[in-house]
Enzyme design. Structure first.
Site, PDB file in Angstrom:
ATOM      1  CE  LYS A 115      -0.030   9.865 -14.905  1.00 15.79           C
ATOM      2  NZ  LYS A 115      -1.350   9.376 -14.631  1.00 15.79           N
ATOM      3  NE  ARG A 291       4.200   6.972  -6.014  1.00 20.43           N
ATOM      4  CZ  ARG A 291       3.217   6.085  -5.980  1.00 20.43           C
ATOM      5  NH1 ARG A 291       3.287   5.048  -5.161  1.00 20.43           N
ATOM      6  NH2 ARG A 291       2.160   6.209  -6.746  1.00 20.43           N
TER       7      ARG A 291
HETATM    8  P1  ADP Z   1       0.069   3.166  -5.909  1.00 21.86           P
HETATM    9  O1  ADP Z   1       1.134   3.126  -4.894  1.00 21.86           O
HETATM   10  O2  ADP Z   1      -0.524   1.896  -6.275  1.00 21.86           O
HETATM   11  O3  ADP Z   1       0.374   4.000  -7.099  1.00 21.86           O
HETATM   12  P2  ADP Z   1      -1.717   5.195  -5.229  1.00 21.86           P
HETATM   13  O4  ADP Z   1      -1.772   5.784  -6.598  1.00 21.86           O
HETATM   14  O5  ADP Z   1      -2.962   5.125  -4.434  1.00 21.86           O
HETATM   15  O6  ADP Z   1      -1.166   3.743  -5.204  1.00 21.86           O
HETATM   16  O7  ADP Z   1      -0.473   5.840  -4.443  1.00 21.86           O
HETATM   17  C1  ADP Z   1      -0.101   6.858  -3.757  1.00 21.86           C
HETATM   18  C2  ADP Z   1      -1.177   7.417  -2.855  1.00 21.86           C
HETATM   19  O8  ADP Z   1      -1.010   6.958  -1.529  1.00 21.86           O
HETATM   20  C3  ADP Z   1      -1.108   8.894  -2.747  1.00 21.86           C
HETATM   21  O9  ADP Z   1      -1.746   9.529  -3.802  1.00 21.86           O
HETATM   22  C4  ADP Z   1      -1.796   9.187  -1.433  1.00 21.86           C
HETATM   23  O10 ADP Z   1      -3.172   9.461  -1.601  1.00 21.86           O
HETATM   24  C5  ADP Z   1      -1.646   7.891  -0.671  1.00 21.86           C
HETATM   25  N1  ADP Z   1      -0.818   8.064   0.520  1.00 21.86           N
HETATM   26  C6  ADP Z   1       0.132   8.966   0.719  1.00 21.86           C
HETATM   27  N2  ADP Z   1       0.716   8.846   1.900  1.00 21.86           N
HETATM   28  C7  ADP Z   1       0.100   7.835   2.500  1.00 21.86           C
HETATM   29  C8  ADP Z   1       0.249   7.198   3.768  1.00 21.86           C
HETATM   30  N3  ADP Z   1       1.157   7.596   4.642  1.00 21.86           N
HETATM   31  N4  ADP Z   1      -0.533   6.176   4.063  1.00 21.86           N
HETATM   32  C9  ADP Z   1      -1.439   5.777   3.186  1.00 21.86           C
HETATM   33  N5  ADP Z   1      -1.631   6.323   1.991  1.00 21.86           N
HETATM   34  C10 ADP Z   1      -0.875   7.344   1.636  1.00 21.86           C
HETATM   35  P1  ADP Z   2      -2.460   7.603 -11.991  1.00 24.09           P
HETATM   36  O1  ADP Z   2      -1.187   8.358 -12.182  1.00 24.09           O
HETATM   37  O2  ADP Z   2      -3.513   8.419 -11.372  1.00 24.09           O
HETATM   38  O3  ADP Z   2      -2.226   6.271 -11.351  1.00 24.09           O
HETATM   39  P2  ADP Z   2      -2.734   6.200 -14.529  1.00 24.09           P
HETATM   40  O4  ADP Z   2      -2.237   6.803 -15.789  1.00 24.09           O
HETATM   41  O5  ADP Z   2      -1.897   5.140 -13.903  1.00 24.09           O
HETATM   42  O6  ADP Z   2      -3.007   7.355 -13.480  1.00 24.09           O
HETATM   43  O7  ADP Z   2      -4.210   5.627 -14.769  1.00 24.09           O
HETATM   44  C1  ADP Z   2      -5.006   5.207 -13.691  1.00 24.09           C
HETATM   45  C2  ADP Z   2      -6.124   4.304 -14.192  1.00 24.09           C
HETATM   46  O8  ADP Z   2      -6.943   4.978 -15.150  1.00 24.09           O
HETATM   47  C3  ADP Z   2      -5.665   3.048 -14.896  1.00 24.09           C
HETATM   48  O9  ADP Z   2      -5.343   2.014 -14.006  1.00 24.09           O
HETATM   49  C4  ADP Z   2      -6.889   2.710 -15.746  1.00 24.09           C
HETATM   50  O10 ADP Z   2      -7.898   2.099 -14.994  1.00 24.09           O
HETATM   51  C5  ADP Z   2      -7.383   4.087 -16.167  1.00 24.09           C
HETATM   52  N1  ADP Z   2      -6.788   4.495 -17.456  1.00 24.09           N
HETATM   53  C6  ADP Z   2      -5.761   5.344 -17.629  1.00 24.09           C
HETATM   54  N2  ADP Z   2      -5.471   5.511 -18.940  1.00 24.09           N
HETATM   55  C7  ADP Z   2      -6.332   4.741 -19.631  1.00 24.09           C
HETATM   56  C8  ADP Z   2      -6.542   4.473 -21.032  1.00 24.09           C
HETATM   57  N3  ADP Z   2      -5.809   5.054 -21.980  1.00 24.09           N
HETATM   58  N4  ADP Z   2      -7.534   3.603 -21.374  1.00 24.09           N
HETATM   59  C9  ADP Z   2      -8.292   3.015 -20.419  1.00 24.09           C
HETATM   60  N5  ADP Z   2      -8.140   3.231 -19.099  1.00 24.09           N
HETATM   61  C10 ADP Z   2      -7.174   4.080 -18.687  1.00 24.09           C
END
Ligand code: ADP
Ligand code: ADP
Ligand code: MG
Length: 472
Positions: A115, A291
């Protein structure tokens, strides 16, 4: 085109990928660990190879997986989501083995997966980035100095974080002092790196992300946005597309920025640019997921584009068959992540035997599942066991259709998030269609529901839903 693809994933995700492969006339190879002998992805594949006894670790064994792909004569590997899908080393080793990696190149994964690196790259490309620290925090004193300069509240975040983990809000010096070491050790445990950075906390933000497709010829298009603001502990539960919150002007501006972000890092294949949007429609780059995403199904529903199939075509070197102006939004889609967890017990995972399983169908209903009656959900993996995606021409109709589909969905044996979603889908606050990431905390009453048990309960719920529709 590829002849045989190894799917380096399991469950619902692996099955989704295999479906597109089959439609493209490509054979599939599944991998599985001992605990997954009876997993549905093993049966859906043309070939399946057991990769070891450790339920989880073997799915992360890069060299074993590549060996299997070579032995089985696979010409490509799809990583899915989770597991090795954001591991630049894996992508690199796949390519070095002479196999095509269905995803971006290792450098893009490396640069955007971290990040702080991604923030630096985006700032250089003039993309608006959430205000925050430059690079990683050196120690707690550095953190305190930067937080005071930035102004509280701040978000302390793991540079290598994902899946909503390694994120903590701090409202003052005291909380920052307390959270710093906790977040560090959490990050080390989950991601193998304790690098932290901080962002200004955006108040009541909407999480809005743009799906990108980029081919090897340099064409980049976006497939519009997904609103993923319905979250619990920074994890997405329900996603909708398009967002009811964006105006056409803001949508267009964000789409352009997302495409520019991808171009700035020479991004190839499918990816998602995540933004936080404040109440005044100011938007800030948050991170890029390099991804396929769990919630890609709602984008497929509103655009009619099969994202996995596009990923495969792009990896095979084909030029995108459409331009930005060919993509438009049709109707509304909602995805519910059906997790084997009990919302009434703090969302505690509920692995166990599925005694009965009946999935919904009918117009505008799509189920991406990985379970069946008699299947025992193992305790080792992510608790998501299926996804329900509904589509309809208007937001209101999409909500009604999702109420109907959720009522039809019957999973017995283990508690799931289904009754919770039925309760949300029937609420007036959900129908309003606009939510920020604090939605569920703002509405604790959404967690006050009775889990259905008997046939009579379900019949009563259906009758109530029908009565509610009639009154709309
Ligand atoms: P997004 O795709 O919206 O970023 P997530 O942050 O929940 O959603 O995405 C990835 C997550 O999916 C992983 O951290 C893991 O916990 C989950 N994951 C990994 N493999 C699988 C799978 N085969 N089926 C369902 N969930 C999975
Ligand atoms: P991850 O890699 O786990 O998906 P993200 O950086 O996408 O992490 O953040 C996940 C969630 O955390 C966001 O969808 C939001 O709800 C909250 N979040 C992250 N950063 C901030 C921020 N700077 N201010 C407010 N909410 C945040
Ligand atoms: Mg994210």
């Amino acid at each position: 085109m590829f002849k045989r693809i190894l799917v380096a994933n399991r469950g619902e995700c692996a099955i989704r990928i295999m479906r597109s492969c089959t439609e493209l006339g490509i054979e599939t190879v599944a991998i599985y660990t001992e605990a997954d002998r009876y997993s549905l992805h093993v049966r859906k594949a043309n070939h399946a190879v057991m990769i070891g006894p450790d339920p989880v670790k073997n799915y992360l064994n890069i060299h074993r997986i590549i060996d299997v792909a070579l032995e089985m004569g696979c010409d490509a590997i799809h990583p899915g989501y989770g597991f090795l899908s954001e591991n630049a080393d894996f992508a690199k080793c796949v390519v070095e083995a002479g196999i095509t990696y269905i995803g971006p190149d290792p450098d893009a994964i490396d640069n955007m997966g971290n990040k702080t690196k991604a923030r630096t790259a985006m700032l250089a490309a003039n993309v608006p980035v959430t205000p925050g620290s430059e690079g990683c925090l050196i120690d707690i004193d550095d953190a305190l100095t930067q937080a005071r300069a930035m102004g509280y509240p701040i978000m302390l975040k793991a540079a290598a974080g994902g899946g909503g983990r390694g994120i903590r809000r701090c409202d003052d010096d005291h909380e920052l002092r307390e959270n710093f070491p906790i977040t560090q050790s959490e990050a080390m445990g989950a991601f193998g790196s304790d690098d932290l950075f901080m962002e200004k906390c955006i108040i009541e933000p909407h999480h809005i992300e743009f799906q990108i497709l980029a081919d090897q010829q340099g064409n980049v298009v976006h497939l519009f946005e997904r609103d993923c603001s319905i979250q619990r502990r920074n994890q997405k539960l329900i996603e909708i597309a398009p967002s009811n919150f964006l105006t056409p002007e803001v949508r267009e501006a964000m789409g352009t920025v997302a495409v520019n972000a991808a171009k700035a890092v020479n991004y190839v294949n499918a990816g998602t640019v995540e933004f936080l949007v404040d109440k005044d429609h100011n938007f800030y780059f948050m991170e890029m997921n390099t991804r396929l995403q769990v919630e890609h199904t709602i984008t497929e529903a509103i655009t009619g584009i099969d994202i996995v199939s596009e990923q495969i075509h792009i990896a095979a070197g084909k030029t995108l068959s459409f331009k930005q102006e060919d993509v438009s939004i049709q109707g509304f889609a909602i995805e519910y992540r059906i997790n084997a967890e009990d919302p009434l017990n703090n969302f505690f995972p509920t692995p166990g035997l599925i005694t009965r399983y009946h999935s919904p169908g009918g117009p505008g209903v799509r189920v991406d599942g990985g379970v069946y009656p008699g299947y025992e959900i193992p305790p080792y993996f992510d608790s998501m066991c299926a996804k329900l995606t509904v589509w309809a021409s208007t937001w209101e109709n999409a909500v009604k259709r999702s109420q109907r589909a959720l009522e039809e969905y019957d999973i017995r044996g283990v508690r799931t998030t289904l009754p919770f979603y039925r309760h949300i889908a029937a609420s007036s606050v959900f129908l309003e269609g606009e939510f920020h990431t604090g939605f569920l905390s703002l509405h604790p009453e959404l967690l006050e529901y009775k889990p259905y048990h008997s046939r009579e309960d379900i019949a009563a719920a259906v009758a109530a839903a029908i009565a509610a529709h009639a009154g709309l």
